[in-house]
Design a protein around this motif. Structure first.
Motif, PDB file in Angstrom:
ATOM      1  N   VAL A 179      -1.536 -13.978  -9.688  1.00  0.00           N
ATOM      2  CA  VAL A 179      -0.809 -12.388  -9.445  1.00  0.00           C
ATOM      3  C   VAL A 179       0.156 -11.616  -8.400  1.00  0.00           C
ATOM      4  O   VAL A 179       0.405 -10.941  -8.492  1.00  0.00           O
ATOM      5  N   GLY A 180       0.022 -12.419  -7.572  1.00  0.00           N
ATOM      6  CA  GLY A 180       0.647 -12.224  -6.513  1.00  0.00           C
ATOM      7  C   GLY A 180       2.116 -12.503  -5.967  1.00  0.00           C
ATOM      8  O   GLY A 180       3.237 -12.293  -6.319  1.00  0.00           O
ATOM      9  N   TYR A 181       2.265 -13.334  -7.461  1.00  0.00           N
ATOM     10  CA  TYR A 181       3.991 -14.182  -8.350  1.00  0.00           C
ATOM     11  C   TYR A 181       4.063 -12.468  -8.930  1.00  0.00           C
ATOM     12  O   TYR A 181       4.320 -13.226  -9.986  1.00  0.00           O
ATOM     13  N   HIS A 182       4.384 -11.249  -8.054  1.00  0.00           N
ATOM     14  CA  HIS A 182       5.023  -9.997  -8.766  1.00  0.00           C
ATOM     15  C   HIS A 182       5.732 -10.668  -9.180  1.00  0.00           C
ATOM     16  O   HIS A 182       6.293  -9.681 -10.296  1.00  0.00           O
ATOM     17  N   MET A 183       6.841 -10.449  -8.819  1.00  0.00           N
ATOM     18  CA  MET A 183       8.496 -10.410  -9.442  1.00  0.00           C
ATOM     19  C   MET A 183       8.604 -10.929  -9.834  1.00  0.00           C
ATOM     20  O   MET A 183       9.159 -11.110 -11.232  1.00  0.00           O
ATOM     21  N   GLU A 184       7.801 -12.333  -9.826  1.00  0.00           N
ATOM     22  CA  GLU A 184       8.189 -13.101 -11.241  1.00  0.00           C
ATOM     23  C   GLU A 184       7.375 -12.896 -12.561  1.00  0.00           C
ATOM     24  O   GLU A 184       7.871 -12.886 -13.636  1.00  0.00           O
ATOM     25  N   HIS A 185       6.563 -12.402 -12.089  1.00  0.00           N
ATOM     26  CA  HIS A 185       5.901 -11.652 -13.457  1.00  0.00           C
ATOM     27  C   HIS A 185       6.521 -11.612 -14.022  1.00  0.00           C
ATOM     28  O   HIS A 185       6.439 -10.897 -15.873  1.00  0.00           O
ATOM     29  N   HIS A 186       6.686 -10.079 -13.491  1.00  0.00           N
ATOM     30  CA  HIS A 186       7.225  -8.595 -14.003  1.00  0.00           C
ATOM     31  C   HIS A 186       9.148  -9.395 -14.086  1.00  0.00           C
ATOM     32  O   HIS A 186       9.231  -8.957 -15.626  1.00  0.00           O
ATOM     33  N   ASP A 187      10.297 -10.432 -13.853  1.00  0.00           N
ATOM     34  CA  ASP A 187      10.916 -10.903 -14.373  1.00  0.00           C
ATOM     35  C   ASP A 187      10.584 -11.784 -15.992  1.00  0.00           C
ATOM     36  O   ASP A 187      11.068 -11.721 -16.866  1.00  0.00           O
TER      37      ASP A 187
ATOM     38  N   GLY B 173       7.651   2.139 -13.898  1.00  0.00           N
ATOM     39  CA  GLY B 173       7.912   3.741 -12.755  1.00  0.00           C
ATOM     40  C   GLY B 173       8.421   4.533 -14.242  1.00  0.00           C
ATOM     41  O   GLY B 173       8.424   5.563 -13.063  1.00  0.00           O
ATOM     42  N   GLY B 174       8.114   4.539 -14.791  1.00  0.00           N
ATOM     43  CA  GLY B 174       8.766   5.682 -16.379  1.00  0.00           C
ATOM     44  C   GLY B 174       7.510   6.758 -15.922  1.00  0.00           C
ATOM     45  O   GLY B 174       6.180   6.734 -16.097  1.00  0.00           O
ATOM     46  N   ASP B 175       7.875   8.115 -15.805  1.00  0.00           N
ATOM     47  CA  ASP B 175       7.167   9.146 -15.361  1.00  0.00           C
ATOM     48  C   ASP B 175       6.657   9.488 -17.078  1.00  0.00           C
ATOM     49  O   ASP B 175       6.992  10.044 -18.128  1.00  0.00           O
ATOM     50  N   GLN B 176       5.344   9.512 -16.396  1.00  0.00           N
ATOM     51  CA  GLN B 176       3.784   9.862 -17.776  1.00  0.00           C
ATOM     52  C   GLN B 176       4.497   9.214 -19.013  1.00  0.00           C
ATOM     53  O   GLN B 176       3.873   9.360 -19.702  1.00  0.00           O
ATOM     54  N   LEU B 177       4.900   8.058 -18.346  1.00  0.00           N
ATOM     55  CA  LEU B 177       4.388   6.476 -19.633  1.00  0.00           C
ATOM     56  C   LEU B 177       4.382   5.246 -18.530  1.00  0.00           C
ATOM     57  O   LEU B 177       2.731   4.621 -19.057  1.00  0.00           O
ATOM     58  N   ASP B 178       4.235   5.065 -17.550  1.00  0.00           N
ATOM     59  CA  ASP B 178       3.510   3.805 -16.316  1.00  0.00           C
ATOM     60  C   ASP B 178       2.670   4.408 -15.766  1.00  0.00           C
ATOM     61  O   ASP B 178       2.341   5.263 -14.400  1.00  0.00           O
ATOM     62  N   VAL B 179       1.400   4.391 -15.719  1.00  0.00           N
ATOM     63  CA  VAL B 179      -0.402   4.859 -15.942  1.00  0.00           C
ATOM     64  C   VAL B 179       0.000   4.503 -14.631  1.00  0.00           C
ATOM     65  O   VAL B 179      -1.692   4.289 -13.718  1.00  0.00           O
ATOM     66  N   ASP B 180       0.325   3.386 -13.937  1.00  0.00           N
ATOM     67  CA  ASP B 180      -0.103   2.664 -13.099  1.00  0.00           C
ATOM     68  C   ASP B 180       0.253   3.412 -11.760  1.00  0.00           C
ATOM     69  O   ASP B 180      -0.331   3.237 -11.096  1.00  0.00           O
TER      70      ASP B 180
ATOM     71  N   ILE C 275      -2.277  -2.230  -4.129  1.00  0.00           N
ATOM     72  CA  ILE C 275      -1.176  -1.817  -3.165  1.00  0.00           C
ATOM     73  C   ILE C 275       0.257  -3.123  -3.325  1.00  0.00           C
ATOM     74  O   ILE C 275       1.689  -2.403  -3.173  1.00  0.00           O
ATOM     75  N   ALA C 276       0.092  -3.860  -2.665  1.00  0.00           N
ATOM     76  CA  ALA C 276       1.482  -5.220  -2.618  1.00  0.00           C
ATOM     77  C   ALA C 276       2.122  -5.138  -3.664  1.00  0.00           C
ATOM     78  O   ALA C 276       3.190  -5.170  -3.351  1.00  0.00           O
ATOM     79  N   GLU C 277       1.567  -4.613  -5.028  1.00  0.00           N
ATOM     80  CA  GLU C 277       2.825  -4.831  -6.289  1.00  0.00           C
ATOM     81  C   GLU C 277       3.349  -4.672  -6.418  1.00  0.00           C
ATOM     82  O   GLU C 277       4.296  -4.773  -6.973  1.00  0.00           O
ATOM     83  N   HIS C 278       3.889  -2.798  -6.002  1.00  0.00           N
ATOM     84  CA  HIS C 278       4.355  -1.953  -6.744  1.00  0.00           C
ATOM     85  C   HIS C 278       5.234  -0.816  -5.516  1.00  0.00           C
ATOM     86  O   HIS C 278       5.243   0.394  -5.972  1.00  0.00           O
ATOM     87  N   TYR C 279       4.470  -1.003  -4.639  1.00  0.00           N
ATOM     88  CA  TYR C 279       4.551   0.493  -3.053  1.00  0.00           C
ATOM     89  C   TYR C 279       5.349   0.386  -2.684  1.00  0.00           C
ATOM     90  O   TYR C 279       4.754  -1.096  -2.274  1.00  0.00           O
ATOM     91  N   MET C 280       6.314   1.046  -2.329  1.00  0.00           N
ATOM     92  CA  MET C 280       7.310   0.931  -2.019  1.00  0.00           C
ATOM     93  C   MET C 280       7.600   1.106  -0.516  1.00  0.00           C
ATOM     94  O   MET C 280       6.834   2.256   0.626  1.00  0.00           O
ATOM     95  N   PHE C 281       6.770  -0.293   0.569  1.00  0.00           N
ATOM     96  CA  PHE C 281       7.242  -0.735   1.884  1.00  0.00           C
ATOM     97  C   PHE C 281       8.113  -0.587   1.974  1.00  0.00           C
ATOM     98  O   PHE C 281       8.159  -0.619   3.470  1.00  0.00           O
ATOM     99  N   LEU C 282       8.642  -1.020   1.487  1.00  0.00           N
ATOM    100  CA  LEU C 282      10.777  -1.155   2.303  1.00  0.00           C
ATOM    101  C   LEU C 282      11.798  -0.433   0.741  1.00  0.00           C
ATOM    102  O   LEU C 282      11.718  -0.691  -0.562  1.00  0.00           O
TER     103      LEU C 282
ATOM    104  N   ILE D  99       3.410   5.140   3.642  1.00  0.00           N
ATOM    105  CA  ILE D  99       2.580   4.988   2.894  1.00  0.00           C
ATOM    106  C   ILE D  99       1.559   5.634   1.796  1.00  0.00           C
ATOM    107  O   ILE D  99       0.936   5.781   3.189  1.00  0.00           O
ATOM    108  N   GLY D 100       1.904   5.708   1.131  1.00  0.00           N
ATOM    109  CA  GLY D 100       0.659   6.378  -0.043  1.00  0.00           C
ATOM    110  C   GLY D 100       0.826   6.999  -0.955  1.00  0.00           C
ATOM    111  O   GLY D 100       1.417   5.934  -1.442  1.00  0.00           O
ATOM    112  N   PRO D 101      -0.433   6.842  -1.878  1.00  0.00           N
ATOM    113  CA  PRO D 101       0.022   7.566  -3.770  1.00  0.00           C
ATOM    114  C   PRO D 101       1.460   7.926  -3.519  1.00  0.00           C
ATOM    115  O   PRO D 101       2.017   7.538  -4.774  1.00  0.00           O
ATOM    116  N   TYR D 102       2.402   8.844  -2.658  1.00  0.00           N
ATOM    117  CA  TYR D 102       3.310   8.902  -2.687  1.00  0.00           C
ATOM    118  C   TYR D 102       4.627   7.388  -3.352  1.00  0.00           C
ATOM    119  O   TYR D 102       5.781   8.290  -3.214  1.00  0.00           O
ATOM    120  N   ALA D 103       4.399   6.186  -1.997  1.00  0.00           N
ATOM    121  CA  ALA D 103       5.187   5.921  -1.850  1.00  0.00           C
ATOM    122  C   ALA D 103       5.280   4.829  -3.510  1.00  0.00           C
ATOM    123  O   ALA D 103       5.532   3.242  -3.050  1.00  0.00           O
TER     124      ALA D 103
END
Length: 322
Positions: free
Chosen positions: A256-264, A136-143, A230-237, A306-310
């Motif tokens: 790759v769906g186990y994404h919380m586990e992967h980032h942990d 989520g880093g501004d100008q660091l995380d290009v995702d 979209i599922a990995e990091h877009y803020m649905f909640l 929900i959109g690119p801003y989420a």
């Protein structure tokens, strides 16, 4: 899933990403998870089988009509290529041969890259490190999409177009948001890829090349498998920036769906992430999760909230150079 409310900007937060603290807490309670870290001995064989399947497909499609080239690119070859990009994602964490053989992982990623048609693996590795370190880093995380993407792609029709163009945004966004010098391994990646493309063209003509590249673009754009983007990091909640999906498409996407586990635990291969969830179930079962990547795409397009801003964004004290 819950709603975030209408968005005209990213969700700016002033807290650290949750994965760092959860990793420490889980390891303190379940130190046996450390035994899951390290290389996956099966990965090289699975990936090699997929690469060889696509090379065989190049021969099989070289006499087909163009309409069938694009059909099979979307329905078959592109699915394999998208899966290979996720294998490259796993390999970028050195899980093919381990940290002690880092160079082997880089070269093996180039092997996995061959059916994709365009050089990808070396540049992905360079930026994916930042995605984990500075989530989520501004100008660091290009995702994270740019402000222009968030502002313009805000209606259902425009969001469909954005999904279709996702491969191009992923390729070009780093050059705008956080450009980095081209390194030697990227040049090697490009040379290897171009050489193999030329060999395929010499043997079977243009159609196999179009089959490979078109499949990569189509299946990383508007395609059910692409729901994971979209599922990995877009803020649905609100308040939740990473989500897992435990459905059947994990079988063809290296979990790759186990994404919380992967980032942990990014050093644990995708094949072993279900064991992480099983061991530390109380940490994951209560967190929001997705049940369908197709539903994710539907909600992304038709839910105004929900959109690119989420996306959750934060400012890290470290500079880009650090």
């Amino acid at each position: 899933m819950g709603k975030t409310g209408g968005r005209g900007d990213f969700e700016w937060v002033y807290t650290d990403q949750p994965h760092t603290s959860r990793r420490k807490e889980i390891l303190a309670k379940y130190p046996e998870i450390k035994s899951l870290m390290g290389p996956d001995p099966q990965l090289k064989w699975v990936v090699s089988g997929m690469v060889l399947t696509q090379l065989l497909a190049c021969y099989l499609v070289h006499n087909l009509s163009w309409k069938w080239i694009f059909f099979w690119a979307y329905a078959f070859g592109g699915c394999i290529n998208h899966s290979l990009t996720l294998a490259i994602h796993d390999i970028s964490h050195n899980v093919a041969f381990g940290n002690k053989l880092a160079k082997w992982n880089r070269w093996f990623a180039m092997w996995a890259n061959l059916p994709i048609g365009l050089p990808y693996s070396a540049s992905f590795k360079k930026y994916h490190i930042d995605h984990h370190r500075y989530l989520g880093g501004d100008q660091l995380d290009v995702d994270i999409p740019t402000d222009l993407e968030g502002w313009f792609f805000c209606t259902p029709a425009r969001k469909v177009l954005w999904l279709f163009l996702q491969p191009f945004f992923y390729a070009l966004r780093p050059l705008v948001v956080n450009p980095k010098p081209i390194c030697q391994i990227e040049i090697q990646n490009a040379v290897v890829q171009l050489t193999v493309d030329l060999i395929i063209y010499h043997l079977w003509g243009l159609k196999p090349i179009v089959y490979l590249i078109a499949g990569s673009i189509l299946c990383m754009g508007l395609h059910p498998i692409s729901g994971h983007f979209i599922a990995e990091h877009y803020m649905f909640l609100k308040g939740h920036e990473t989500y897992s999906y435990y459905g059947p498409l994990n079988l063809i996407t290296f979990n790759v769906g186990y994404h919380m586990e992967h980032h942990d635990f990014p050093s644990i291969p995708g094949s072993k992430l279900p064991q992480v969830k099983q061991i530390a179930a109380e940490y994951y079962d209560s967190l929001p999760q997705h049940t369908s990547w197709i539903r994710v795409l539907w909600d992304f397009v038709f839910d105004d909230s929900i959109g690119p801003y989420a996306r959750v964004k934060r400012v890290y004290k470290l500079s880009k150079q650090e």
